[in-house]
Design a protein around this motif. Structure first.
Motif, PDB file in Angstrom:
ATOM      1  N   LEU A 471       1.171  -1.324   0.382  1.00  0.00           N
ATOM      2  CA  LEU A 471      -0.015   0.132   0.435  1.00  0.00           C
ATOM      3  C   LEU A 471       1.026   1.480  -0.263  1.00  0.00           C
ATOM      4  O   LEU A 471       1.518   1.592   1.181  1.00  0.00           O
ATOM      5  N   HIS A 472       0.633   2.112  -1.195  1.00  0.00           N
ATOM      6  CA  HIS A 472       1.646   2.709  -0.968  1.00  0.00           C
ATOM      7  C   HIS A 472       0.471   4.298  -0.187  1.00  0.00           C
ATOM      8  O   HIS A 472      -0.893   3.949  -0.637  1.00  0.00           O
ATOM      9  N   HIS A 473       1.470   5.457  -0.807  1.00  0.00           N
ATOM     10  CA  HIS A 473       0.709   6.655   0.298  1.00  0.00           C
ATOM     11  C   HIS A 473      -0.613   6.830  -1.178  1.00  0.00           C
ATOM     12  O   HIS A 473      -0.654   6.554  -2.005  1.00  0.00           O
ATOM     13  N   ALA A 474      -1.271   8.151  -0.546  1.00  0.00           N
ATOM     14  CA  ALA A 474      -2.766   8.563  -1.822  1.00  0.00           C
ATOM     15  C   ALA A 474      -1.964   9.268  -2.452  1.00  0.00           C
ATOM     16  O   ALA A 474      -2.761   9.085  -4.102  1.00  0.00           O
ATOM     17  N   GLY A 475      -0.570   9.748  -2.892  1.00  0.00           N
ATOM     18  CA  GLY A 475      -0.181  10.611  -4.123  1.00  0.00           C
ATOM     19  C   GLY A 475       0.033   9.709  -5.416  1.00  0.00           C
ATOM     20  O   GLY A 475       0.131   9.641  -6.232  1.00  0.00           O
ATOM     21  N   TYR A 476       0.679   7.714  -5.205  1.00  0.00           N
ATOM     22  CA  TYR A 476       0.638   7.268  -6.245  1.00  0.00           C
ATOM     23  C   TYR A 476      -0.986   6.521  -6.704  1.00  0.00           C
ATOM     24  O   TYR A 476      -0.875   6.620  -7.658  1.00  0.00           O
ATOM     25  N   TRP A 477      -1.417   6.538  -5.620  1.00  0.00           N
ATOM     26  CA  TRP A 477      -3.071   6.072  -6.416  1.00  0.00           C
ATOM     27  C   TRP A 477      -3.568   7.520  -7.020  1.00  0.00           C
ATOM     28  O   TRP A 477      -4.297   7.042  -8.255  1.00  0.00           O
ATOM     29  N   LEU A 478      -3.571   8.306  -6.318  1.00  0.00           N
ATOM     30  CA  LEU A 478      -3.955  10.185  -7.477  1.00  0.00           C
ATOM     31  C   LEU A 478      -3.405   9.648  -8.727  1.00  0.00           C
ATOM     32  O   LEU A 478      -3.440  10.561  -9.578  1.00  0.00           O
ATOM     33  N   LYS A 479      -2.326   9.742  -8.766  1.00  0.00           N
ATOM     34  CA  LYS A 479      -1.328   9.864 -10.093  1.00  0.00           C
ATOM     35  C   LYS A 479      -1.545   8.216 -11.246  1.00  0.00           C
ATOM     36  O   LYS A 479      -2.182   8.558 -12.261  1.00  0.00           O
ATOM     37  N   LEU A 480      -1.493   7.787 -10.469  1.00  0.00           N
ATOM     38  CA  LEU A 480      -2.692   6.279 -11.264  1.00  0.00           C
ATOM     39  C   LEU A 480      -4.253   6.722 -11.994  1.00  0.00           C
ATOM     40  O   LEU A 480      -4.304   6.938 -13.113  1.00  0.00           O
ATOM     41  N   SER A 481      -4.557   7.296 -10.806  1.00  0.00           N
ATOM     42  CA  SER A 481      -6.383   8.150 -11.365  1.00  0.00           C
ATOM     43  C   SER A 481      -5.916   9.058 -12.416  1.00  0.00           C
ATOM     44  O   SER A 481      -6.040   8.738 -13.440  1.00  0.00           O
ATOM     45  N   ALA A 482      -4.979   9.954 -12.267  1.00  0.00           N
ATOM     46  CA  ALA A 482      -4.890  10.824 -13.471  1.00  0.00           C
ATOM     47  C   ALA A 482      -4.780  10.202 -14.504  1.00  0.00           C
ATOM     48  O   ALA A 482      -4.554  10.514 -15.930  1.00  0.00           O
ATOM     49  N   ALA A 483      -3.895   8.805 -14.663  1.00  0.00           N
ATOM     50  CA  ALA A 483      -2.857   8.434 -15.980  1.00  0.00           C
ATOM     51  C   ALA A 483      -4.510   8.065 -16.548  1.00  0.00           C
ATOM     52  O   ALA A 483      -4.212   7.422 -18.292  1.00  0.00           O
ATOM     53  N   HIS A 484      -5.314   7.368 -16.025  1.00  0.00           N
ATOM     54  CA  HIS A 484      -6.444   7.049 -16.813  1.00  0.00           C
ATOM     55  C   HIS A 484      -7.062   7.621 -17.013  1.00  0.00           C
ATOM     56  O   HIS A 484      -7.887   7.773 -17.920  1.00  0.00           O
ATOM     57  N   ALA A 485      -7.607   9.218 -16.098  1.00  0.00           N
ATOM     58  CA  ALA A 485      -8.420  10.381 -16.907  1.00  0.00           C
ATOM     59  C   ALA A 485      -7.980  10.329 -18.379  1.00  0.00           C
ATOM     60  O   ALA A 485      -8.721  11.052 -19.038  1.00  0.00           O
ATOM     61  N   THR A 486      -6.362  10.644 -18.268  1.00  0.00           N
ATOM     62  CA  THR A 486      -5.359  10.551 -19.759  1.00  0.00           C
ATOM     63  C   THR A 486      -5.879   9.750 -20.718  1.00  0.00           C
ATOM     64  O   THR A 486      -6.151  10.491 -21.589  1.00  0.00           O
ATOM     65  N   LYS A 487      -6.279   8.938 -20.444  1.00  0.00           N
ATOM     66  CA  LYS A 487      -5.935   7.350 -21.157  1.00  0.00           C
ATOM     67  C   LYS A 487      -8.126   8.102 -21.726  1.00  0.00           C
ATOM     68  O   LYS A 487      -8.229   7.498 -23.040  1.00  0.00           O
ATOM     69  N   ARG A 488      -8.734   8.437 -21.062  1.00  0.00           N
ATOM     70  CA  ARG A 488     -10.313   8.326 -21.395  1.00  0.00           C
ATOM     71  C   ARG A 488     -10.118   9.685 -21.686  1.00  0.00           C
ATOM     72  O   ARG A 488     -11.156   9.194 -23.024  1.00  0.00           O
ATOM     73  N   ARG A 489      -9.808  10.345 -22.076  1.00  0.00           N
ATOM     74  CA  ARG A 489      -9.857  11.625 -22.730  1.00  0.00           C
ATOM     75  C   ARG A 489      -9.092  11.518 -23.889  1.00  0.00           C
ATOM     76  O   ARG A 489      -9.801  11.907 -25.573  1.00  0.00           O
ATOM     77  N   ILE A 490      -8.521  10.686 -24.570  1.00  0.00           N
ATOM     78  CA  ILE A 490      -7.840  10.249 -25.519  1.00  0.00           C
ATOM     79  C   ILE A 490      -8.986   9.118 -26.165  1.00  0.00           C
ATOM     80  O   ILE A 490      -9.019   9.605 -27.499  1.00  0.00           O
ATOM     81  N   LEU A 491      -9.021   8.847 -25.645  1.00  0.00           N
ATOM     82  CA  LEU A 491     -10.061   7.431 -26.124  1.00  0.00           C
ATOM     83  C   LEU A 491     -11.431   8.650 -26.195  1.00  0.00           C
ATOM     84  O   LEU A 491     -12.137   7.785 -27.730  1.00  0.00           O
ATOM     85  N   ALA A 492     -11.753   9.848 -25.288  1.00  0.00           N
ATOM     86  CA  ALA A 492     -12.806  10.323 -26.026  1.00  0.00           C
ATOM     87  C   ALA A 492     -12.677  11.158 -27.544  1.00  0.00           C
ATOM     88  O   ALA A 492     -13.484  11.524 -27.964  1.00  0.00           O
ATOM     89  N   ASP A 493     -11.642  11.063 -27.701  1.00  0.00           N
ATOM     90  CA  ASP A 493     -10.499  12.402 -29.007  1.00  0.00           C
ATOM     91  C   ASP A 493     -11.615  11.743 -30.097  1.00  0.00           C
ATOM     92  O   ASP A 493     -11.341  11.953 -31.024  1.00  0.00           O
ATOM     93  N   GLU A 494     -11.366  10.269 -29.668  1.00  0.00           N
ATOM     94  CA  GLU A 494     -11.117   9.112 -30.830  1.00  0.00           C
ATOM     95  C   GLU A 494     -12.466   8.316 -31.402  1.00  0.00           C
ATOM     96  O   GLU A 494     -13.084   7.930 -32.352  1.00  0.00           O
ATOM     97  N   ILE A 495     -13.693   9.156 -31.098  1.00  0.00           N
ATOM     98  CA  ILE A 495     -14.807   8.615 -30.798  1.00  0.00           C
ATOM     99  C   ILE A 495     -15.624   9.613 -32.481  1.00  0.00           C
ATOM    100  O   ILE A 495     -15.067  10.506 -32.444  1.00  0.00           O
ATOM    101  N   PRO A 496     -15.683   8.787 -33.316  1.00  0.00           N
ATOM    102  CA  PRO A 496     -16.287   9.466 -34.323  1.00  0.00           C
ATOM    103  C   PRO A 496     -17.309   9.821 -34.503  1.00  0.00           C
ATOM    104  O   PRO A 496     -18.126  11.234 -33.371  1.00  0.00           O
ATOM    105  N   GLU A 497     -17.182  11.541 -35.448  1.00  0.00           N
ATOM    106  CA  GLU A 497     -17.744  12.224 -35.465  1.00  0.00           C
ATOM    107  C   GLU A 497     -19.375  11.946 -34.941  1.00  0.00           C
ATOM    108  O   GLU A 497     -20.236  12.887 -34.647  1.00  0.00           O
ATOM    109  N   GLU A 498     -19.931  11.177 -36.228  1.00  0.00           N
ATOM    110  CA  GLU A 498     -21.357  10.502 -36.332  1.00  0.00           C
ATOM    111  C   GLU A 498     -22.009  10.642 -34.979  1.00  0.00           C
ATOM    112  O   GLU A 498     -23.099  10.874 -34.487  1.00  0.00           O
ATOM    113  N   ASP A 499     -20.768   9.957 -34.712  1.00  0.00           N
ATOM    114  CA  ASP A 499     -21.338   9.420 -32.323  1.00  0.00           C
ATOM    115  C   ASP A 499     -21.928  10.506 -31.417  1.00  0.00           C
ATOM    116  O   ASP A 499     -21.411  10.395 -29.871  1.00  0.00           O
TER     117      ASP A 499
END
Length: 1257
Positions: A471-499
């Motif tokens: 178990l690491h301190h809270a900063g480790y998990w927040l960093k991991l959360s931010a990394a997945h939030a960035t991947k979420r933004r990347i995948l959201a940018d890849e949504i086709p225009e018709e959708d």
């Protein structure tokens, strides 16, 4: 946790209702009870008595609310709570409260509730009613196959209390006591009846606030007893009495007592609910629904669903009781029933709305399970549970859901990591307590700002666990959360225009395609997740930045600066992606200035930060930042960007002209990665004043190969010591002259100009300037070689260098610190094709020791001797020989320094001439003023001229060593500004020429003693004017003088010098040797005898006599010329001479017979200087060495102040030997043996007096 219903994620605490205390509104706003638990069977609890108000009521309410534990840390440490109480959730209401319905309303008969084609039944059926939110009730949102809803947790957390506390005023008025008590009994019984009517097991408690004490109104006890009997309240835990005039401390103690008493009551209430739920679970069958499902689906909740429902209920009720072990066990069972092979997930269709409800429940159960593990101090198990649940959920979504390759799954990953960080923060584990700056008492000793928690004791010692299982301190998990939030933004940018079109503007087939493609669990639809331009949607940037900022604060608190820099870089990237360049500049500029990657050589990261900052500065049009980043991007250690052209001199051409003037950029070499480096080298490690010293300034370019040249305005090198600075200005070369490539490395020979010619006299340091072409091409090395002439001696160190770049739009100043420690000093030389380096054989290249100009003046001591003797007068010649190539002017400085820092005074012989003293002094002052040098003026010396000066001084009286320091300070007539000095140090040894030892023996004074029976005049202590009339004594002093000189000396005379006489006596000294010159060779011993006659000033003087004197020797060197000087007087110290005169003594005197050969007359003189009549027994012992004649034994009577002599004739029986006559003299009265003392010609040892017998001729 914000995405989940608060009831699912909040830690459950016993609910306590406070009624009728104060008039403040409730602390939190809750939804209406009909929205949470619909139904008509609510129970209203009200009272006609007004609430208790006033200052005391408000204080009491605040004390009760202080025991609320909704914001307390989620751990079991009692220090987080008031006293030893468990946490409570308190609701302060007025007099009105509504309990939710226990059972759902009976359904209305309609065609929807009747199965199709079923006959109509005329009679009304008997309904089996259940909870309004049960899957068995048709009006429930869970009907018919739902597992759980957050309304069940809200029911017990917000609406159904474990304890209901009513507060009433208890007044004491003799005329109205009965009426008041009856009202209280009526209200209490009414509220109790309403609680019993609701079928809930809520405990009822009454608190009475009295206006008088029992001492003031003794009937209070009786009234309270009547109320207890009439209402049936238990006096131990249901009825409390608060007297008036209570302090804040007493109120706090009262509240603590009430809550401590109610604690087992609350726990028992939730234990009863647990037993009820456990009984229902243990039945093993599904209860019949109120009405069977008839529309949509006929499927009801399965056995696994009911198991999950009951385990969840049991876990929540265990949390209410604060029994986290039991809650953890029930949550574990619930997760197994959810994810098992026959679990709820496997039997629920992924397209069903129930799928997302079950996922929401599963996340809540897993969250609560991890919280229980952290509560029970099992951090590693909590981390492994988090990982296992993520893996199970990913596998489930990939198998039965819509996959994990969409923005919905990355949003869940980000949310799940953030939940773990929030759980760690709310748990406030001691291992993660920040020691600095405030040290917590719960922090583990010896562990400061831990990064992770070690495994608990349940894991075997030595078991190797992967780092991500700890178990690491809270900063480790927040960093991991931010990394997945960035991947979420990347995948959201890849949504086709018709959708991305809203559903109203999309065809039905496209909407159906979105439903089967995108996972919308707790996330917005695609057209909101990634909207079209001009449409409003989800703000990914704010979420990422907020998460990264929280992570950075955690890492910063633990000193992980590298990760803080990395997170700040990610924040800058997110802001650039959102085109918020101004905010990105504010984040990246401090990072660029203070990042540690530049010092540690992580050039890829440095390049990433610099390019990002450069982009922000370009869009914001920050000229200063753009110039600074452009300068660093020129350095070739930073990876270049393809297609970018580096040109520092024209980088601001695209910016509008600033009316404020040019931009000035200043930085140091350690602050940025510079593409130019400046070094300075002295050709030698030592130099001399006035001699040219070759030096070099090398400018090395490390710029990108395709960049434009850089034109420096000037280069400056600063120094410490007797040199100020060296500066080279830019002067472009004629482009027609060179025929070699412009970027070729070169060595330029140049001459610098000294701007301060009289530096030593004005106090300013010299400054050298010059000019040359300072245009530097990529990869080029330009070396400037020039000589420097120093005017002063001392150490010179190059401190740093600075170069300036001046254009029409900006000024750039870069400073370097010259520190060549650990590097090899080099010197640039020309080669066949290019320049090359030569290694210098010394430690540093930028430091030099400037020595004074080497003197050619010689100093000689022609008449110095190997050693000198103390007290003698010395004349020492100093010869100066000018070997300079030209005439000089010189002065002399002489010092005689001893070991104890004392000096000897001396005089110049040239100044002692009586006829020229005044004129010489005057001429010396005039000449010295012309020369301008301190010291004894020698004057001008022609080339190869000599001059001799003599100093005279007297040797010290004690043997010692002195250093003769002779310094000649001069300058040549052609350059008076550079003083030159030559120093000669010679040792002068002063030794004592003589050493002496002394023998002091008594003699028989020939004069008669004064008679005791004669009247004499009184003496006086003044020995110069009054004669002495006391006892006279004679003494013999023999001085043995040895020569320690290295040559033969001539002793002219010796004498004794009396310094003082003690004891009231006078002393006369007589020499017993002739006063003639006598040679004494080295190591020779000579004797000199002195006679001392002492006499007491009076007979009454009884003190012992002591004489302080010294031996004076007048001598001269045999090698000294005759008639020169008066000789040297050396004084040798002598020990103090003690002469006892108040005690009897015996003196032995021996001399040969003049008539009988070999016969020796031996006389013993007994002296009685006392005032007593003494009788002595005198006896002579026989001996084999001699025969004697005289009294063998006799008695001798001595009057006061008298003496007598006993005569013996001794015939020796041996020859050439010492004989020892043994005469014993014993004082008969005092029985004291007197010691016989030897006189001249005799010796005294431990046997007694010894007498020498010569050999017969």
């Amino acid at each position: 946790m914000d995405a989940y219903p608060p009831e699912y994620v909040t830690h459950n605490l016993p609910l306590v209702i406070i009624s009728g205390l104060g008039s403040d509104p409730e602390l939190e706003t809750l939804p209406p009870i009909h929205d949470v638990l619909p139904g008509r069977g609510t129970t209203d609890i009200s009272s006609e008595l007004p609430p208790v108000t006033g200052e005391r009521a408000n204080q009491l309410l605040q004390e009760f609310l202080s025991t609320d534990g909704r914001d307390a840390p989620w751990n079991a440490r009692q220090s987080n709570r008031k006293g030893s109480l468990i946490g409570y959730r308190l609701r302060a209401i007025g007099r009105d409260f509504t309990l939710p319905p226990r059972k759902a309303d009976s359904p209305q008969m309609s065609a929807e509730l009747s199965p199709p084609s079923s006959p109509t039944i005329a009679s009304l059926p008997t309904w089996i009613l259940h909870s309004p939110i049960s899957p068995l009730s048709p009006g429930s949102p869970l009907f018919p196959d739902g597992v759980m809803t957050s309304s069940w947790v809200a029911k017990h957390q917000y609406y159904i209390p474990s304890v209901f506390i009513s507060f009433f005023d208890f007044t004491s008025d003799a005329n109205r006591n009965s009426l008041h008590d009856n009202q209280l009994k009526t209200e209490i019984n009414n509220i109790k009846g309403q609680l019993q009517k609701s079928d809930y097991r809520t405990r009822y408690v009454v608190v009475l606030l009295s206006d008088k004490t029992i001492l003031e109104a003794p009937d209070i006890e009786e009234r309270l007893a009547i109320i207890r009997r009439a209402t049936g309240l238990d006096p131990k835990n249901s009825l409390f009495f608060l007297p008036p005039n209570t302090s804040r401390v007493e109120l706090s103690s009262f509240v603590h007592s009430v809550m401590s008493t109610l604690q087992p009551v609350c726990v028992e209430y939730y234990r009863d609910l647990t037993k009820h739920a456990r009984r229902k679970k243990g039945r093993g069958q599904i209860p019949p629904p109120t009405a069977p499902p008839t529309r949509g689906t006929s499927q009801t909740l399965s056995h696994q669903g009911w198991a999950v429902r009951y385990d969840f209920k049991l876990g929540v009720l265990a949390e209410f009781r604060q029994e986290m072990d039991a809650a953890q066990r029930h949550y574990s069972f619930a997760l197994e029933n959810l994810f098992g092979p026959d679990g709820v997930f496997e039997t629920t269709a992924s397209w069903s709305p129930r799928w997302d409800e079950i996922r929401l429940l599963a996340d809540s159960v897993a969250l609560r399970y991890i919280r229980c593990l952290l509560w029970n101090n099992m951090p590693t198990s909590a981390a492994q549970t988090w990982l296992n649940y993520r893996a199970k959920m990913r596998d489930l979504v990939d198998r039965r859901g819509k996959g994990s390759a969409n923005y919905g799954w990355e949003a869940w990953e980000s949310r799940w990591a953030k939940i773990m960080a929030q759980l760690i923060q709310r748990a406030e584990l001691p291992i993660f307590t920040i020691i600095e700056p405030i040290q917590s008492a719960d922090a583990l000793l010896g562990r400061a700002n831990a990064l992770f928690s070690p495994a608990e004791k349940t894991f075997p010692v030595g078991e190797r666990l992967p780092p991500w299982h700890l178990l690491h301190h809270a900063g480790y998990w927040l960093k991991l959360s931010a990394a997945h939030a960035t991947k979420r933004r990347i995948l959201a940018d890849e949504i086709p225009e018709e959708d991305r079109n809203p559903p109203g503007r999309s065809p039905a087939t496209q909407v159906a395609h979105r439903y089967t493609t995108y996972d919308r669990y707790l996330v917005p639809d695609p057209h909101v997740e990634s909207p079209l331009p001009g449409e409003e949607g989800y703000d990914h940037c704010s979420e990422i930045i907020d998460t990264l900022n929280q992570a950075a604060s955690e890492y910063h608190a633990r000193g992980q600066q590298r990760l803080v820099d990395q997170l700040n870089l990610d924040i800058g990237k997110a802001l650039i992606h959102a085109r918020r360049y101004g905010e990105g500049l504010g984040v990246l500029r401090p990072l660029w200035e203070g990042m540690s990657w530049r010092r540690e050589g992580w050039w890829a990261l440095v390049s990433e930060v610099t390019w990002a900052l450069h982009e922000c500065a370009l869009h914001v049009q920050d000229a200063e930042t753009l110039v600074a980043t452009e300068w660093e991007l020129l350095c070739k250690v930073l990876p270049p960007k393809i297609g970018y052209s580096h040109d520092l001199m024209t980088c601001l051409e695209s910016f509008p002209v600033d009316a404020g003037g040019k931009v000035t950029v200043n930085f140091r070499d350690e602050e940025v990665s510079s593409c130019l480096s400046v070094s300075f080298t002295f050709s030698e490690g030592e130099g001399n004043v006035g001699e040219p010293l070759p030096s070099q300034i090398a400018i090395v370019s490390r710029a990108q190969s395709d960049s434009a040249p850089i034109r420096l305005s000037n280069v400056l090198v600063r120094f410490k010591g007797c040199l100020n600075e060296i500066q080279i200005f830019h002067q472009p070369d004629d482009p027609k002259i060179p025929d070699w490539p412009r970027n070729m490395s070169t060595i330029t020979e140049m001459t610098l100009e000294e701007t301060t010619s009289t530096a030593s006299r004005s106090g300013q340091k010299p400054r050298w300037i010059g000019s040359s072409d300072l245009t530097i091409y990529p990869g080029q090395t330009k070396v400037f070689t020039f000589p420097i002439t120093f005017r002063e001696a001392g150490d010179v160190d190059a401190l740093g260098s600075t170069f300036e770049i001046e254009t029409d739009r900006f000024n750039l100043v870069c400073s370097f610190t010259i520190d060549d420690v650990g590097t090899l000093p080099i010197w640039w030389i020309g080669g066949q094709r290019s320049i090359k380096t030569k290694r210098l054989n010394r430690d540093t290249s930028a430091a030099i020791k400037i020595l004074p100009k080497p003197p050619k003046m010689e100093i000689r001591l022609p008449n110095v001797l190997q050693q000198y003797y103390t007290d003698e007068s010395i004349a020492l010649d100093i010869e100066i020989f000018n070997k300079e190539e030209e005439d000089t002017e010189a002065v002399l400085e002489v010092r005689l320094l001893g070991r104890s820092k004392d000096t000897l005074d001396f005089s110049w012989a040239s100044l002692e001439r009586s006829s020229q003293i005044d004129s010489a002094a005057t001429s010396e002052e005039d000449e010295g003023s012309q020369i301008g040098l301190p010291g004894h003026v020698v004057g001008q010396l022609a080339r190869n001229a000599k001059r001799t000066e003599t100093i005279k001084f007297k040797a010290p009286p004690e043997p010692s060593d002195y250093a003769l320091e002779i310094k000649v300070l001069y300058h040549v007539l052609s350059d008076r500004d550079i003083p030159i000095s030559k120093t000669l140090i010679s040792d002068l040894i002063f030794v004592g020429p003589f050493e002496a030892s002394f023998e002091f023996t008594p003699r028989i004074h020939p004069d008669p003693w004064p008679s005791f029976f004669e009247v004499q005049d009184d003496g006086s202590n003044d020995t110069t004017s009054t004669p002495a009339y006391g006892i006279a004594q004679k003494w013999h002093l023999k001085a043995k003088v040895a020569s320690f000189a290295a040559e033969t000396l001539i002793i002219q005379d010796m004498g004794l010098i009396i310094h003082s006489i003690h004891g009231g006596a006078v002393c006369e000294i007589s020499k017993e040797f002739p006063s003639t010159d006598t040679d004494i060779v080295p190591q020779e011993l000579q004797e000199r005898s002195f006679g001392l006659d002492t006499r007491k000033l009076s007979l009454e003087e009884r003190r012992s006599t002591a004489v302080d004197m010294s031996l004076s020797i007048l001598w001269r060197r045999r090698s000294a010329p005759e008639g020169e000087g008066q000789g040297v007087t050396s004084t040798l110290a002598m020990p103090r001479l003690h002469m006892p005169s108040s005690e009897p003594r015996v003196l032995a005197t021996g001399y040969p017979s003049k008539t009988v050969p070999s016969l020796i007359h031996l006389d013993y003189t007994l002296e009685n200087p006392t005032m007593h009549f003494l009788t002595f027994e005198v006896s002579m012992d026989a001996s084999e060495e001699f025969g004697f004649s005289g009294p063998k034994l006799r008695a001798l009577h001595l009057l006061p102040m008298s003496r007598q002599t006993v005569h013996y004739n001794v015939l020796p029986l041996v020859r050439g030997a010492w004989i020892a006559p043994q005469l014993r003299v014993v004082d008969r009265y005092f029985n004291k043996t007197l010691k016989v003392q030897a006189t001249d010609g005799m010796r005294l040892d431990k046997k007694g007096v010894l007498l020498w017998v010569d050999v017969e001729e």
